[in-house]
Scaffold this motif. Structure first.
Motif, PDB file in Angstrom:
ATOM      1  N   LEU A   1       0.681  10.417  22.757  1.00 47.58           N
ATOM      2  CA  LEU A   1       0.971  11.987  22.975  1.00 47.58           C
ATOM      3  C   LEU A   1       2.874  11.974  23.166  1.00 47.58           C
ATOM      4  N   LEU A   2       3.403  10.976  23.578  1.00 43.89           N
ATOM      5  CA  LEU A   2       4.660  10.815  23.723  1.00 43.89           C
ATOM      6  C   LEU A   2       5.389   9.853  23.013  1.00 43.89           C
ATOM      7  N   ILE A   3       6.562  10.190  22.561  1.00 46.83           N
ATOM      8  CA  ILE A   3       7.578   9.198  21.744  1.00 46.83           C
ATOM      9  C   ILE A   3       8.655   9.014  22.658  1.00 46.83           C
ATOM     10  N   ALA A   4       9.373   7.879  22.691  1.00 47.93           N
ATOM     11  CA  ALA A   4      10.635   7.727  23.103  1.00 47.93           C
ATOM     12  C   ALA A   4      11.445   7.109  21.955  1.00 47.93           C
ATOM     13  N   THR A   5      12.823   7.705  22.083  1.00 46.66           N
ATOM     14  CA  THR A   5      13.744   7.068  21.197  1.00 46.66           C
ATOM     15  C   THR A   5      15.057   6.714  22.069  1.00 46.66           C
ATOM     16  N   GLY A   6      15.671   5.506  21.696  1.00 48.05           N
ATOM     17  CA  GLY A   6      16.862   5.450  22.274  1.00 48.05           C
ATOM     18  C   GLY A   6      17.780   4.991  21.189  1.00 48.05           C
ATOM     19  N   SER A   7      19.034   5.356  21.704  1.00 48.72           N
ATOM     20  CA  SER A   7      20.086   5.380  20.731  1.00 48.72           C
ATOM     21  C   SER A   7      21.615   4.801  21.098  1.00 48.72           C
ATOM     22  N   LEU A   8      22.453   4.714  20.138  1.00 46.06           N
ATOM     23  CA  LEU A   8      23.805   4.157  20.347  1.00 46.06           C
ATOM     24  C   LEU A   8      24.704   5.388  20.986  1.00 46.06           C
ATOM     25  N   ASP A   9      24.143   6.453  20.765  1.00 49.34           N
ATOM     26  CA  ASP A   9      24.882   7.617  21.395  1.00 49.34           C
ATOM     27  C   ASP A   9      24.678   7.768  22.935  1.00 49.34           C
ATOM     28  N   HIS A  10      24.213   6.696  23.631  1.00 47.19           N
ATOM     29  CA  HIS A  10      24.297   6.834  25.104  1.00 47.19           C
ATOM     30  C   HIS A  10      23.023   7.307  25.713  1.00 47.19           C
TER      31      HIS A  10
ATOM     32  N   CYS B   1      12.359   2.852  18.896  1.00 51.74           N
ATOM     33  CA  CYS B   1      11.475   4.006  19.231  1.00 51.74           C
ATOM     34  C   CYS B   1      10.029   3.355  19.442  1.00 51.74           C
ATOM     35  N   ILE B   2       9.358   4.138  20.473  1.00 50.31           N
ATOM     36  CA  ILE B   2       8.393   3.715  20.690  1.00 50.31           C
ATOM     37  C   ILE B   2       7.207   4.699  21.155  1.00 50.31           C
ATOM     38  N   TRP B   3       5.775   4.457  20.940  1.00 46.69           N
ATOM     39  CA  TRP B   3       4.878   5.309  21.492  1.00 46.69           C
ATOM     40  C   TRP B   3       4.433   5.069  22.888  1.00 46.69           C
TER      41      TRP B   3
ATOM     42  N   LEU C   1       0.634  -1.595   0.010  1.00 47.82           N
ATOM     43  CA  LEU C   1       0.099   0.054   0.151  1.00 47.82           C
ATOM     44  C   LEU C   1       0.739   1.276   0.226  1.00 47.82           C
ATOM     45  N   GLN C   2       1.885   1.404   0.680  1.00 49.81           N
ATOM     46  CA  GLN C   2       2.819   2.431   0.860  1.00 49.81           C
ATOM     47  C   GLN C   2       4.107   2.087   1.096  1.00 49.81           C
ATOM     48  N   GLN C   3       5.047   2.637   0.476  1.00 48.00           N
ATOM     49  CA  GLN C   3       6.688   2.475   0.598  1.00 48.00           C
ATOM     50  C   GLN C   3       7.214   3.880   1.056  1.00 48.00           C
ATOM     51  N   LEU C   4       7.744   3.879   2.387  1.00 47.57           N
ATOM     52  CA  LEU C   4       8.246   5.060   3.130  1.00 47.57           C
ATOM     53  C   LEU C   4       9.731   5.045   2.823  1.00 47.57           C
ATOM     54  N   THR C   5      10.019   5.904   2.157  1.00 53.73           N
ATOM     55  CA  THR C   5      11.569   6.086   1.475  1.00 53.73           C
ATOM     56  C   THR C   5      12.352   7.273   2.153  1.00 53.73           C
ATOM     57  N   HIS C   6      11.952   7.958   3.132  1.00 50.82           N
ATOM     58  CA  HIS C   6      12.641   9.331   3.630  1.00 50.82           C
ATOM     59  C   HIS C   6      14.102   9.121   4.411  1.00 50.82           C
ATOM     60  N   HIS C   7      14.139   7.815   4.880  1.00 49.81           N
ATOM     61  CA  HIS C   7      15.519   7.757   5.891  1.00 49.81           C
ATOM     62  C   HIS C   7      16.649   7.483   5.005  1.00 49.81           C
ATOM     63  N   GLY C   8      17.849   7.909   5.350  1.00 53.73           N
ATOM     64  CA  GLY C   8      19.075   7.647   4.842  1.00 53.73           C
ATOM     65  C   GLY C   8      19.757   6.448   4.999  1.00 53.73           C
ATOM     66  N   ALA C   9      19.142   5.678   5.981  1.00 51.01           N
ATOM     67  CA  ALA C   9      20.017   4.409   6.376  1.00 51.01           C
ATOM     68  C   ALA C   9      19.045   3.453   6.628  1.00 51.01           C
ATOM     69  N   GLU C  10      19.475   2.405   7.250  1.00 50.36           N
ATOM     70  CA  GLU C  10      18.716   1.047   7.377  1.00 50.36           C
ATOM     71  C   GLU C  10      17.485   1.419   8.643  1.00 50.36           C
ATOM     72  N   VAL C  11      16.168   0.879   8.282  1.00 47.73           N
ATOM     73  CA  VAL C  11      15.176   1.112   9.221  1.00 47.73           C
ATOM     74  C   VAL C  11      14.891   0.235  10.438  1.00 47.73           C
ATOM     75  N   ILE C  12      15.134   0.385  11.595  1.00 48.49           N
ATOM     76  CA  ILE C  12      15.097  -1.027  12.443  1.00 48.49           C
ATOM     77  C   ILE C  12      13.638  -0.959  13.312  1.00 48.49           C
ATOM     78  N   ALA C  13      12.675  -0.147  13.141  1.00 45.34           N
ATOM     79  CA  ALA C  13      11.489  -0.248  13.738  1.00 45.34           C
ATOM     80  C   ALA C  13      10.383   0.569  12.914  1.00 45.34           C
TER      81      ALA C  13
END
Length: 448
Positions: free
Chosen positions: A302-311, A295-297, A240-252
């Motif tokens: 109303l809130l989103i959380a993101t976790g990263s390898l940047d600690h 990344c999660i809702w 139905l849709q292809q979401l292509t805006h990211h510039g690297a691997e999509v993990i979630a």
């Protein structure tokens, strides 16, 4: 208004009142009770819910017909009696929700069964809503549907040509399973028969996430190392849709609660919010300086959380997305996983620094206030999740153990030991009375 029944949702707490208006129309009024806790005074809360429901019913009955006017002129004592009955039933319902939140923090879990039918390491696991079944993915290219009471395999889902990495039920019905594989495809299966219902093609690299639309299970969203997320129709298997805006691997790729928005996370250091209906990119969340791990809702969306390898982990308010709302920056190594509690008021993070932490989301400070530190694992902690009531935290670690912690103090309540290799995944059942741990020793263990 005549109330017919009150329906309860335990985690997070909520209820719905099924009632009939004077015009004879049947309605269902939902109430999210995310602020309900064991100390809440339920009498004024019950009164507030009743008044809101009555006001909604009266609004609909503002222009009664002649026949309906005759109903209105009947003695008012019946309405008072009905309201008193509904008020009493609401208090009982709220009391039941409160009792569910008083989970026994000292409860110990014991090994119930050990499932050993996979021949290669396990990847991810998931309970169904009842807790009677679970599904397991594995490097052996299969997904197993397992009876958690007997540890017997009900179905072995075969057909993928590479690792089965992502597994999920269509909650709450749980009559379908979706699997995502490193072969670049996703498949939907019947839970009852084990038959493959459709296969979804299009990705050109490993598929690492797949989940059903949360409302109707009519579509699935997928994320892939090919740098795209996609949405497929379950009935036709068409893209139905292809979401292509990211510039690297999509993990979630995660739907919000009503399924109108999709959240994706990428190794390009950003997360993105997409409007499923208009097929447009709504916003890109920028701020991390390394790859995202998750990344999660939260429940309300109303809130989103993101976790990263940047600690770090970051909290974003969907009503103001120009910068993060809060920053959690006390880990000394990569943040590998994140989890909201059921009500969305607490955030848990886990890290390669061998710790997990719980953060309070209240307050206006940019820096999140840490509620507790879970220290005790001797190797990286790769998975974290709250118990349904939110009092306990479950972690999985490369030190071959899973652990249970008191969320408010960080004290270790129990070590779930016995695996002979890294524990890669863990999960609570919806009712909180069972735990599943999955390991690279080719086994999963059921704890009760």
């Amino acid at each position: 208004m005549s109330a017919n029944k009150i329906l309860l949702r335990y985690y997070p707490p909520g209820l719905a009142i099924n009632y009939r208006t004077l015009k004879g129309n049947e309605r269902l009024r939902h109430f999210d009770l995310l602020d309900l806790d064991t100390k809440t005074d339920i009498e004024p809360l019950a009164d507030k819910i009743l008044m809101q429901t009555l006001a909604e019913a009266e609004e609909e009955d503002k222009s009664p017909t002649a026949e309906e006017k005759s109903l209105v002129t009947r003695p008012f004592s019946g309405s008072v009696s009905n309201s008193q009955t509904t008020f009493s039933a609401l208090k009982q319902a709220l009391g039941k929700l409160q009792r569910k939140l008083r989970e026994p923090v000292k409860k110990k879990f014991y090994l119930h069964k050990c499932h050993t039918s996979h021949i290669l390491p396990l990847t991810n696991v998931c309970f169904d809503r009842s807790g009677d079944r679970c599904i397991t993915g594995s490097y052996d290219r299969t997904c197993h549907v397992i009876n958690t009471q007997t540890a017997e395999v009900e179905h072995i889902l075969t057909g993928h040509d590479n690792v089965v990495f992502s597994v999920d039920f269509n909650h709450p019905n749980c009559d379908k399973v979706v699997t995502g594989s490193f072969d670049g495809t996703a498949k939907v299966w019947s839970t009852g028969s084990g038959q493959c219902q459709c296969t979804f093609y299009g990705h050109t690299a490993e598929l690492v996430a797949a989940e059903f639309h949360p409302v109707n299970s009519g579509s699935i969203a997928t994320a892939s190392m090919d740098g795209t997320a996609r949405i497929y129709d379950v009935e036709t298997a068409h893209e139905l849709q292809q979401l292509t805006h990211h510039g690297a691997e999509v993990i979630a790729a995660r739907y919000n609660r009503d399924g109108n928005l999709l959240l994706t996370g990428s190794f390009d250091h950003t997360a993105a919010i997409w409007d499923v209906r208009s097929k447009n990119l709504c916003h890109q969340l920028r701020g991390h300086s390394a790859e995202l791990s998750n990344c999660i809702w939260n429940f309300s969306g109303l809130l989103i959380a993101t976790g990263s390898l940047d600690h770090t982990a970051r909290i974003w308010d969907t009503r103001k997305l120009d910068r993060e709302l809060h920053l959690a920056a006390k880990h000394s190594d990569e943040v590998l996983d994140i989890s909201f509690d059921a009500a969305g008021r607490l955030l848990a993070t886990c890290s390669s620094d061998c710790t997990a932490r719980v953060w309070q989301l209240e307050g206006s400070s940019e820096q999140l206030e840490m509620l507790s530190l879970m220290a005790g694992h001797t190797d990286e902690v790769s998975k974290v999740c709250f118990s349904p009531g939110g009092c306990m935290l479950l972690t999985a670690s490369a030190d071959n153990t899973a652990r249970l912690w008191l969320a408010d103090s960080g004290m270790c309540s129990q070590v779930l030991s016995g695996h002979e290799a890294e524990v890669f995944s863990c999960a609570y059942s919806y009712s909180g009375d069972a735990i599943l741990t999955a390991s690279k020793d080719n086994t999963c263990r059921f704890w009760r």
